[in-house]
Design a protein around this motif. Structure first.
Motif, PDB file in Angstrom:
ATOM      1  N   TYR A  96       0.888  -1.379  -0.158  1.00  0.00           N
ATOM      2  CA  TYR A  96      -0.249  -0.087   0.107  1.00  0.00           C
ATOM      3  C   TYR A  96       0.780   1.287  -0.055  1.00  0.00           C
ATOM      4  CZ  TYR A  96      -3.637  -3.510   1.567  1.00  0.00           C
ATOM      5  OH  TYR A  96      -4.345  -4.432   1.849  1.00  0.00           O
ATOM      6  N   SER A 143      -9.229   3.299  -2.836  1.00  0.00           N
ATOM      7  CA  SER A 143      -9.319   2.633  -1.603  1.00  0.00           C
ATOM      8  C   SER A 143      -9.162   3.834  -0.406  1.00  0.00           C
ATOM      9  CB  SER A 143      -8.428   1.521  -1.283  1.00  0.00           C
ATOM     10  OG  SER A 143      -8.246   0.870  -0.049  1.00  0.00           O
ATOM     11  N   TYR A 180      -7.998   4.592   3.527  1.00  0.00           N
ATOM     12  CA  TYR A 180      -7.190   4.322   4.441  1.00  0.00           C
ATOM     13  C   TYR A 180      -7.547   5.019   5.764  1.00  0.00           C
ATOM     14  CZ  TYR A 180      -2.564   5.561   7.234  1.00  0.00           C
ATOM     15  OH  TYR A 180      -1.766   5.474   8.142  1.00  0.00           O
ATOM     16  N   LYS A 196      -6.163   0.532   9.137  1.00  0.00           N
ATOM     17  CA  LYS A 196      -7.298  -0.154   8.336  1.00  0.00           C
ATOM     18  C   LYS A 196      -7.074   0.336   6.999  1.00  0.00           C
ATOM     19  CE  LYS A 196     -11.984  -1.656   7.737  1.00  0.00           C
ATOM     20  NZ  LYS A 196     -13.382  -1.621   8.328  1.00  0.00           N
ATOM     21  N   PHE A 197      -7.171  -0.704   5.802  1.00  0.00           N
ATOM     22  CA  PHE A 197      -7.112  -0.420   4.426  1.00  0.00           C
ATOM     23  C   PHE A 197      -8.467  -1.034   3.964  1.00  0.00           C
ATOM     24  CE2 PHE A 197      -2.649  -0.683   5.351  1.00  0.00           C
ATOM     25  CZ  PHE A 197      -1.995   0.793   4.671  1.00  0.00           C
ATOM     26  N   LYS A 198      -9.330   0.020   3.560  1.00  0.00           N
ATOM     27  CA  LYS A 198     -10.503  -0.811   2.806  1.00  0.00           C
ATOM     28  C   LYS A 198     -10.272  -1.426   1.551  1.00  0.00           C
ATOM     29  CE  LYS A 198     -14.565   1.280   3.740  1.00  0.00           C
ATOM     30  NZ  LYS A 198     -15.584   1.934   3.672  1.00  0.00           N
ATOM     31  N   THR A 199     -11.274  -2.360   1.273  1.00  0.00           N
ATOM     32  CA  THR A 199     -11.130  -3.043  -0.026  1.00  0.00           C
ATOM     33  C   THR A 199     -10.655  -2.159  -1.242  1.00  0.00           C
ATOM     34  OG1 THR A 199     -12.567  -4.559   0.721  1.00  0.00           O
ATOM     35  CG2 THR A 199     -12.187  -4.774  -1.384  1.00  0.00           C
ATOM     36  N   SER A 249      -7.434  -6.070   0.890  1.00  0.00           N
ATOM     37  CA  SER A 249      -7.744  -5.163   2.150  1.00  0.00           C
ATOM     38  C   SER A 249      -6.857  -5.626   3.194  1.00  0.00           C
ATOM     39  CB  SER A 249      -9.025  -5.001   2.578  1.00  0.00           C
ATOM     40  OG  SER A 249      -9.560  -6.216   3.002  1.00  0.00           O
ATOM     41  N   SER A 250      -6.699  -4.842   4.429  1.00  0.00           N
ATOM     42  CA  SER A 250      -6.063  -5.073   5.417  1.00  0.00           C
ATOM     43  C   SER A 250      -6.275  -4.342   6.603  1.00  0.00           C
ATOM     44  CB  SER A 250      -4.561  -5.081   5.322  1.00  0.00           C
ATOM     45  OG  SER A 250      -3.680  -5.571   6.139  1.00  0.00           O
ATOM     46  N   GLU A 251      -6.057  -4.886   7.862  1.00  0.00           N
ATOM     47  CA  GLU A 251      -6.273  -4.583   8.836  1.00  0.00           C
ATOM     48  C   GLU A 251      -5.382  -4.864  10.021  1.00  0.00           C
ATOM     49  OE1 GLU A 251      -9.948  -3.115  12.117  1.00  0.00           O
ATOM     50  OE2 GLU A 251     -10.285  -4.390  10.416  1.00  0.00           O
TER      51      GLU A 251
END
Length: 328
Positions: free
Chosen positions: A211, A261, A263, A288-291, A314-316
């Motif tokens: 990211y 996306s 952030y 958090k990174f949204k989809t 995505s990731s959190e």
């Protein structure tokens, strides 16, 4: 010019006007290198419970979810460093980051929905407990502009650029799968009908995420005697996200997502000055990174054939640190 570009241009313009006016009124190059203008901190802690997610969608216009993989993050040791320069009483430049010290325990789950007539029916599922988080890291450059600057408290704006990277590797495991015909198409009525167990140590999937984030936010500091409390909120609608999925011996998926996306990040740290220039602190950060959806290129290494589809990621996660800061 699109909406996101206009927002970014307005943010940069506002920063330029504020910093330009204050710089003209108060900058002294000699004073900016005076004592007590620099601080360095070192901390160790954990990359806590979190999750990376990988998606494959059916083609437009339906774009329903047909495959979903989860890659867990489970309390991996990290080291954190921060270098800050108080150029002026109202302006601070910082470079900070963290990295994992070694690979960490993880697990991966893979879900598929192949039935076009019953898209809610789970047709395939596999579980891979022998999964490792190979590495994860973060790097951040930012500028803090304090619009309110009092001895006991400060509050201001934040502009920066950040990059996050993650890598996982799954081996072995087991799963329940549907049957497929000679064209690798799903045979109706066979969802989860066959059990497969992979050899221990057999490579299954390697996966990476990255990211890149220009962001803005708010920052605040409160001091009471020897205690100090800091808080930061960050946001960006301009995330550039990409991932790479290697199905060993099968297919290679590579996703490059669009800039659609979001952030979000929140951090809080509390510290106590054990000496006038030395602070012991603890810090908690949530990210958090949204989809992010984008075009996925799929290549078969055996036949050389390739095609494009639609994928996402995505990731959190959170980090928890304990460290020491020194001003000089």
């Amino acid at each position: 010019m699109n909406k996101n570009s206009l927002m970014l241009a307005a943010t940069v313009a506002a920063f330029s006007m504020i910093s330009g006016s204050c710089w003209a009124n108060s900058f002294s190059f000699k004073d900016s290198f005076a004592s007590d203008k620099f601080s360095v901190s070192l901390a160790s802690g954990l990359l806590g419970e979190g999750k990376g997610r990988e998606y494959v969608y059916t083609p437009a216009p339906e774009q329903r979810e047909m495959s979903y993989l989860t890659w867990n993050i489970e309390n991996t040791p990290i080291v954190n460093a921060d270098l800050s320069w108080d150029v002026l009483p109202w302006l601070t430049f910082s470079a900070r980051g963290w990295t994992t010290l070694n690979s960490g325990k993880s697990e991966m789950n893979d879900y598929d929905w192949q039935d076009d007539d019953n898209p809610q029916l789970l047709t395939d599922w596999s579980h891979h407990p022998d999964t490792r988080l190979n590495f994860a890291n973060e790097f951040d450059l930012n500028a803090k502009i304090f619009l309110i600057n009092q001895p006991a408290y400060k509050f201001g704006a934040l502009l920066g650029y950040q990059q996050n990277r993650f890598s996982w590797y799954a081996k072995g495991g087991y799963g329940f799968h549907a049957s497929e015909d000679e064209n690798d198409d799903y045979i109706p009525g066979t969802a989860l009908s066959s059990f497969d167990e992979y050899d221990p140590g057999e490579p299954i999937i390697g996966y990476r995420q990255q990211y890149d984030i220009p962001y803005f936010g708010l920052v605040g500091t409160y001091n009471y005697r020897s205690f100090e409390l800091n808080g930061t909120v960050k946001y960006s609608p301009w995330v550039q996200a990409k991932d790479r999925d290697n199905h060993y011996g099968d297919k290679l998926f590579h996703t490059k997502a669009n800039r659609d996306s979001d952030y979000y990040a929140v951090s809080v740290d509390a510290g106590y000055y054990v000496l006038p220039d030395t602070k012991l602190f603890t810090a908690l950060n949530w990210t958090k990174f949204k989809t992010a959806k984008g075009v996925t290129s799929v290549a078969d290494p055996e036949t050389g054939e390739s095609f494009s589809g639609l994928g996402g990621l995505s990731s959190e996660f959170y980090t928890l640190n304990l460290g020491l800061q020194y001003r000089f």
